[in-house]
Design an enzyme around this catalytic site. Sequence first.
Site, PDB file in Angstrom:
ATOM      1  N   HIS A   1      23.804 -29.587 -36.941  1.00  0.00           N
ATOM      2  CA  HIS A   1      23.193 -30.561 -36.544  1.00  0.00           C
ATOM      3  C   HIS A   1      22.733 -31.763 -37.437  1.00  0.00           C
ATOM      4  O   HIS A   1      21.792 -32.066 -37.218  1.00  0.00           O
ATOM      5  CB  HIS A   1      22.229 -30.119 -35.423  1.00  0.00           C
ATOM      6  CG  HIS A   1      22.394 -29.400 -34.410  1.00  0.00           C
ATOM      7  ND1 HIS A   1      21.436 -29.242 -33.340  1.00  0.00           N
ATOM      8  CD2 HIS A   1      23.513 -29.266 -33.779  1.00  0.00           C
ATOM      9  CE1 HIS A   1      21.953 -28.981 -32.257  1.00  0.00           C
ATOM     10  NE2 HIS A   1      23.461 -28.608 -32.512  1.00  0.00           N
TER      11      HIS A   1
ATOM     12  N   GLU B   1      26.706 -31.301 -23.631  1.00  0.00           N
ATOM     13  CA  GLU B   1      26.330 -29.732 -23.873  1.00  0.00           C
ATOM     14  C   GLU B   1      24.867 -30.159 -24.783  1.00  0.00           C
ATOM     15  O   GLU B   1      24.022 -29.358 -24.455  1.00  0.00           O
ATOM     16  CB  GLU B   1      27.270 -29.113 -24.727  1.00  0.00           C
ATOM     17  CG  GLU B   1      26.847 -27.672 -24.902  1.00  0.00           C
ATOM     18  CD  GLU B   1      26.026 -27.364 -26.152  1.00  0.00           C
ATOM     19  OE1 GLU B   1      25.627 -26.223 -26.335  1.00  0.00           O
ATOM     20  OE2 GLU B   1      26.003 -28.342 -26.913  1.00  0.00           O
ATOM     21  N   GLU B   2      24.901 -30.807 -25.716  1.00  0.00           N
ATOM     22  CA  GLU B   2      23.985 -31.012 -26.821  1.00  0.00           C
ATOM     23  C   GLU B   2      22.676 -31.526 -25.833  1.00  0.00           C
ATOM     24  O   GLU B   2      21.600 -31.607 -26.449  1.00  0.00           O
ATOM     25  CB  GLU B   2      24.110 -31.855 -27.970  1.00  0.00           C
ATOM     26  CG  GLU B   2      25.289 -31.248 -28.954  1.00  0.00           C
ATOM     27  CD  GLU B   2      24.734 -30.095 -29.540  1.00  0.00           C
ATOM     28  OE1 GLU B   2      23.756 -29.574 -29.397  1.00  0.00           O
ATOM     29  OE2 GLU B   2      25.679 -29.645 -30.411  1.00  0.00           O
TER      30      GLU B   2
END
Length: 541
Positions: free
Chosen positions: A462, A329-330
């Site tokens: 993050h 996803e990232e």
Amino acid sequence: MPRSFVRPRARIGRSALALAGSLALVASGSFAANAAPTFDNSTNNSSKKLRTAVTVEKVVGHLTALDAIAEANENTRASGTEGFSASVDYIVGKLTAAGYSPTVQSFLFPFFAELSPAVLEQSTPDDVSYGAEDVATMTFSGAGDVSGAIRTVDTTGTASAAGTSGCEATDFAGFTAGSIALVQRGGCTFAIKAANAEAAGATAVIIFNTGVGGNTAAVAGTLGAPDLVGIPVVGASFAAGNDLLGEGVTGRVAVDTISENRETYNVIAETGTGDPDNVVMVGAHLDSVLAGPGINDNGTGSAGILAVAEGMAKVRTANKVRFAWWGAEEEGLLGAEYYVADLVEKDELDRVGLYLNFDMIGSPNFGRFVYDGDNSAFPVGPDAAAGPEGSGQIEQDFHDYFASVGLASGETAFSGRSDYGPFIAEGVPAGGLFTGAEGIKTPEQAALFGGVAGAPYDACYHAACDDTNNLSIEALDQLSDAVAHLTLTYASSTFAVNGAGTPVKGKGKKDRFEGNPLGGGTESGGGLHPEHDHDHEVADR
């Protein structure tokens, strides 16, 4: 197993004090909603039973395991690393133990890691070492450490947005092989410029900014994919580029990267009962960023839906419920995109009745945000996608649930930046929850949800510090209950969302939540960081 990489540990160990204190509060009854018997052996066929089974202790237990996996694997669970593979093994093991028959869907994705900052130096006529403000590694750059003459290619370095430096092979006529190519941004993709330079014999490429419209900083760009260019490629500021123009300039470019295609995975598990032509999908991304363990983002969503799946293992459902843990996803929603494309190719996507997404549900300075599926708070535009028909009803149902337990809820932009994006692109109704990322909590939100106004929802977003100390147990408790309630609700009937099946008897409109108490909520919408769309551009514009 995908190859890992060696990089400095951001954190040597974990302090368990904060987590232990939070769990002590749970055990002492501070979170009484989940302090009742767990109903592990129950069918959990009512919202109350399922919410009782989905204890916050279970959710935190899964998060503790994911954090330990990251700690044993260079502090990351990013797709393409051993930490992610171990996370997949953990999810599969827990699902199997609960009685599911999970499947692991593999796919290739472009993996990139910068192991140390780029180096750009001028040796002659001056001795200059450029700092981080003047040089950036291009994503998917090749690795290498080269020194030599720096040759200017088809540019005078003047501020211009109309240049095409390096866009044609003929721009390199007379270029001396073994030199470093200096080109200016503009006219074509960074990959084309770099490939032309490599074909002409360049040992490295420096692409400096245009100097127009505020484009003066170091170019942070991407070459688009691994293996397109094998030599070091860096972006430079307009000032640094002009400094390197001229005859007799020599220098050094050093880039330390891994750029290659790697295998990663989605994990899928579904109930043994329910209508296979009206599937309720519930998903969360399992991967972290390379920079940290990803416990709030998105261990929380992954752990939450795992606890719900465990609690529903014996429930006889009217609609089939399919749980998904997404990879990559990232890196651009790649796991969900791959899955949706596969369903489209097999002509099976129309069997998915709706999709629920849970990406960050334990932010330490949290808000209770519901995806704005009807676009009432965030109209369709650059930062908000149109909600397919039925998405507004999912939003309403989440608001109604929170109102029914006396909790305020707000809205977050239906941005499509998390794994629901590929589903809504194909017209599947979607919704979900989000507790906030790098956005700043307003005083109005602090009054409704508690926490600190003027501070980020998640200061470790993050980052290396996104571990088990970076959680709100209160948010996890409240939102995992909401996940359980809506999953079971739609397992029984999706009639209000997509007209399938039969309406729920006695479900009326009295006491329904009305309006958005926050008048807008938060714009970020969670999920994929905007840098994937903006800061790391593929093309020169």
